[in-house]
Design an enzyme around this catalytic site. Structure first.
Site, PDB file in Angstrom:
ATOM      1  N   LYS A   1       2.080  -9.999  31.917  1.00  0.00           N
ATOM      2  CA  LYS A   1       0.884 -10.770  32.291  1.00  0.00           C
ATOM      3  C   LYS A   1      -0.392  -9.999  31.960  1.00  0.00           C
ATOM      4  CE  LYS A   1       3.334 -13.049  36.096  1.00  0.00           C
ATOM      5  NZ  LYS A   1       3.581 -14.415  35.644  1.00  0.00           N
TER       6      LYS A   1
ATOM      7  N   GLN B   1      -1.164 -11.333  39.246  1.00  0.00           N
ATOM      8  CA  GLN B   1      -2.174 -12.229  38.664  1.00  0.00           C
ATOM      9  C   GLN B   1      -3.576 -11.640  38.681  1.00  0.00           C
ATOM     10  OE1 GLN B   1      -1.604 -14.970  37.039  1.00  0.00           O
ATOM     11  NE2 GLN B   1       0.564 -15.244  37.517  1.00  0.00           N
TER      12      GLN B   1
ATOM     13  N   ASP C   1       0.588  -7.647  45.698  1.00  0.00           N
ATOM     14  CA  ASP C   1       1.188  -8.230  44.496  1.00  0.00           C
ATOM     15  C   ASP C   1       0.042  -8.487  43.519  1.00  0.00           C
ATOM     16  OD1 ASP C   1       2.047  -9.967  42.547  1.00  0.00           O
ATOM     17  OD2 ASP C   1       3.106 -11.319  43.898  1.00  0.00           O
TER      18      ASP C   1
ATOM     19  N   HIS D   1       4.083 -16.180  45.737  1.00  0.00           N
ATOM     20  CA  HIS D   1       5.137 -16.461  44.753  1.00  0.00           C
ATOM     21  C   HIS D   1       6.483 -16.149  45.415  1.00  0.00           C
ATOM     22  CE1 HIS D   1       7.573 -15.599  41.135  1.00  0.00           C
ATOM     23  NE2 HIS D   1       6.677 -16.281  40.439  1.00  0.00           N
TER      24      HIS D   1
ATOM     25  N   CYS E   1       7.008 -21.482  41.126  1.00  0.00           N
ATOM     26  CA  CYS E   1       7.704 -20.510  42.005  1.00  0.00           C
ATOM     27  C   CYS E   1       6.968 -20.353  43.341  1.00  0.00           C
ATOM     28  CB  CYS E   1       7.882 -19.157  41.334  1.00  0.00           C
ATOM     29  SG  CYS E   1       8.958 -19.225  39.906  1.00  0.00           S
TER      30      CYS E   1
HETATM   31  N1  C6P Z   1       4.417 -15.784  37.947  1.00  0.00           N
HETATM   32  C1  C6P Z   1       3.837 -17.846  36.782  1.00  0.00           C
HETATM   33  O1  C6P Z   1       4.021 -18.703  35.943  1.00  0.00           O
HETATM   34  P1  C6P Z   1       7.633 -11.313  37.302  1.00  0.00           P
HETATM   35  O2  C6P Z   1       8.440 -12.547  37.032  1.00  0.00           O
HETATM   36  O3  C6P Z   1       8.427 -10.280  38.056  1.00  0.00           O
HETATM   37  O4  C6P Z   1       6.947 -10.768  36.102  1.00  0.00           O
HETATM   38  O5  C6P Z   1       6.428 -11.774  38.251  1.00  0.00           O
HETATM   39  C2  C6P Z   1       6.678 -12.479  39.435  1.00  0.00           C
HETATM   40  C3  C6P Z   1       5.396 -12.909  40.054  1.00  0.00           C
HETATM   41  C4  C6P Z   1       5.020 -12.364  41.263  1.00  0.00           C
HETATM   42  N2  C6P Z   1       3.850 -12.676  41.840  1.00  0.00           N
HETATM   43  C5  C6P Z   1       2.989 -13.537  41.264  1.00  0.00           C
HETATM   44  C6  C6P Z   1       1.680 -13.819  41.928  1.00  0.00           C
HETATM   45  C7  C6P Z   1       3.325 -14.131  40.043  1.00  0.00           C
HETATM   46  O6  C6P Z   1       2.461 -14.968  39.464  1.00  0.00           O
HETATM   47  C8  C6P Z   1       4.552 -13.835  39.428  1.00  0.00           C
HETATM   48  C9  C6P Z   1       4.973 -14.517  38.153  1.00  0.00           C
HETATM   49  C10 C6P Z   1       4.701 -16.589  36.780  1.00  0.00           C
HETATM   50  O7  C6P Z   1       2.963 -17.941  37.620  1.00  0.00           O
HETATM   51  C11 C6P Z   1       6.130 -16.956  36.632  1.00  0.00           C
HETATM   52  S1  C6P Z   1       6.684 -18.069  37.874  1.00  0.00           S
END
Ligand code: C6P
Length: 404
Positions: free
Chosen positions: A224, A201, A198, A121, A362
Site C-alpha cells: 500500500k 492506510q 494499524d 479492518h 473487509c
Molecule cells: N486493506 C483494502 O482494500 P494486508 O492485507 O495485511 O496488507 O492489510 C490488511 C489491512 C489492515 N488494515 C487496514 C486498515 C487495511 O486497509 C488493510 C488492507 C485492503 O482496503 C484489502 S481488504
C-alpha cells in the site's frame, strides 16, 4: 509535475476494454513506480542469495542491502532504534504477531480488556477476538457515528484501567476517515494500556513519526506504500519486544539450539524466523524513499484535490449516498446509489476502463453499522489525474442511468 510522476508507472500505460485504464483501487494496493521495480530487478539480477548465512561476496552484499533497508525504513518512521523494525509479510502478519505473543506471554489474561473501534479492518478485529477467546479477555468497541467517525462520548467508560491493549487504525480503509488517534492514545497512556496503530492506510499519505504518535506498536504493508506485496513492517518499543516471547520458531531467530533447549536471537531477528523477503525489504526502502522525495505533504494535497473534485461531482448523481463524511479524510470515496447493487455498478464501470473496489472492504461490522452489505469505493494516489476523476464520474453517471 503529475504527468512526470505518472510516467514512472508502466502499468498505467495500458487499455482495459478498449479504454485507457483509470486505476482507482489504490486503497487495496497501489501501483509500483519504476524506481521500485528497478530495486527489485537489481536485487535479483545482481545480488540474490540468502542473507546472514554466508561469508561469500554475494551473501555479504545481500545482507548489507537488507540491513541498509531496515536502517532506511527506521529513519522513515523515526524509530529510535533500527532493531525495533521487524520485517513481516504485511499489516495482518504484524497484528497477529503482537496478538499471539501477548497471548503466549500471559500479558493479557481473563478479566483484561482489549479496545478496538467499529471501523476496523478484519485484520484488526479477528486477531484480537482470537486473543480474547484464548485468554478470557473482553473485546470492547468504540462506536461509529453516522459520518463514519469514532463516537468518543463514552470513551471514559470504554477505556479503563482494565484495558490492556488499544488497537486502532490510523485511517479507515472503507471510509477514508483520518481517526483522532492522539486523543485515544493520550487516554490509553493515562490508564497504562498498550497501543497498536494499524497504519495500513496512513503510511502512503502522511509522514509517520512513531515517537511523536506515542504508540507502542505500529504496523503497515509494503504493497500500500508503492512497494511489492508480501512485505510489511512491525515497529515496536524495545522493552515490549524484549519482554514478549518469540512467535515462530526456525532459522535465524535462534542463538543456540540443542535437542533439550533453544536460546533465542536478539532483536530484531528474534521475530524473523526463516528466510525473509529480502528483495521486498529492499524494494520497500526504495518505495519509502521515493515517497519522501516527492513529499508526503505533496502526495496528500494532490489526493485531497482529487477527493474534493470527485465528492462535489458525485453529489450530482440522483440517489447517491456517501459513506464517510468526516471533516478529515484521506483520498477515499465510498458510496452507494439507491436501487443499484455495488457489484453491478463496479462491473459496468469496469467495462468503461475504470477500476474501483466493491463489497464490504473487509469491514463487515462497519457495513452492518450502516445497514448495508457493501459500497462502491474509489481511492486516489499521487499518479491519478483530474481528468481521470471526470472519466470516473461520467462512467458512474452512465452506469447509474443504465441500471436505474
Ligand atoms: N486493506 C483494502 O482494500 P494486508 O492485507 O495485511 O496488507 O492489510 C490488511 C489491512 C489492515 N488494515 C487496514 C486498515 C487495511 O486497509 C488493510 C488492507 C485492503 O482496503 C484489502 S481488504
Amino acid at each position: 509535475m503529475n504527468a512526470e510522476i505518472r510516467s514512472q508507472f508502466p502499468i498505467l500505460n495500458q487499455q482495459i476494454n478498449g479504454r485507457p485504464l483509470v486505476y482507482l483501487d489504490n486503497a487495496a494496493t497501489v501501483q509500483k513506480p519504476q524506481a521500485v521495480l528497478d530495486a527489485s530487478q537489481k536485487y535479483y539480477t545482481e545480488i540474490n542469495t540468502n542473507i546472514h548465512r554466508g561469508v561469500h561476496y554475494l551473501s555479504r552484499k545481500a545482507t548489507d542491502a537488507h540491513e541498509a533497508a531496515r536502517t532506511s525504513i527506521a529513519k522513515h518512521i523515526n524509530a529510535p532504534h533500527e532493531h525495533e523494525v521487524i520485517f513481516t509479510s504485511g499489516t495482518t502478519d504484524g497484528i497477529n504477531l503482537v496478538a499471539d505473543t501477548l497471548t503466549l506471554s500471559g500479558e493479557i489474561s481473563a478479566g483484561d480488556h482489549v479496545l478496538i473501534s467499529g471501523l476496523e479492518h478484519h485484520s484488526n478485529i479477528v486477531p484480537w477476538q482470537m486473543l480474547c477467546q484464548r485468554t478470557g479477555a473482553t473485546l470492547d468497541v468504540i462506536p461509529i457515528t453516522d459520518s463514519g467517525e469514532w463516537d468518543l462520548t463514552d470513551i471514559d467508560s470504554l477505556l479503563t484501567e482494565k484495558t490492556k491493549m488499544v488497537a486502532i487504525s490510523h485511517v479507515s480503509n472503507a471510509l477514508g476517515t483520518i481517526n483522532p488517534i492522539e486523543t485515544v492514545i493520550a487516554k490509553a497512556k493515562a490508564h497504562g494500556a498498550m497501543v497498536l496503530i494499524d497504519g495500513a492506510q496512513s503510511t502512503a499519505h502522511m509522514d509517520i513519526d512513531v515517537q511523536a504518535i506515542g504508540c507502542d506498536f505500529f504496523v503497515f504493508s509494503g504493497h500500500k506504500t508503492y512497494a511489492p506485496t508480501g512485505i510489511g513492517i512491525l515497529w515496536g518499543k524495545t522493552a515490549l519486544l524484549e519482554m514478549l516471547p518469540p512467535w515462530r520458531g526456525g532459522g535465524e531467530m535462534i542463538k543456540e539450539v540443542t535437542f533439550e533447549h533453544t536460546t533465542y536471537n536478539e532483536l530484531p531477528f528474534k521475530y524473523e524466523a526463516g528466510t525473509p523477503n529480502i528483495e521486498g525489504g529492499i524494494a520497500l526502502a526504495a518505495a519509502l524513499e521515493w515517497m519522501s522525495n516527492i513529499g508526503l505533504d505533496v502526495i496528500a494535497a494532490h489526493e485531497q484535490k482529487l477527493l474534493d473534485r470527485a465528492t462535489s461531482a458525485i453529489l450530482e448523481i440522483e440517489g447517491i449516498k456517501i459513506y464517510g463524511t468526516a471533516a478529515h479524510k484521506a483520498g477515499v470515496l465510498s458510496f452507494g446509489i439507491k436501487g443499484v447493487h455495488h457489484y453491478d455498478l463496479g462491473t459496468l464501470i469496469d467495462n468503461m476502463g475504470v477500476a474501483v473496489r466493491t463489497g464490504h472492504h473487509c469491514c463487515q461490522p462497519l457495513m452492518k453499522r450502516f445497514g448495508i452489505t457493501g459500497t462502491t469505493h474509489a481511492s486516489f494516489a499521487i499518479y491519478n489525474t483530474e481528468e481521470e476523476v471526470d472519466i470516473f464520474i461520467a462512467a458512474l453517471k452512465k452506469a447509474a442511468m443504465m441500471l436505474a
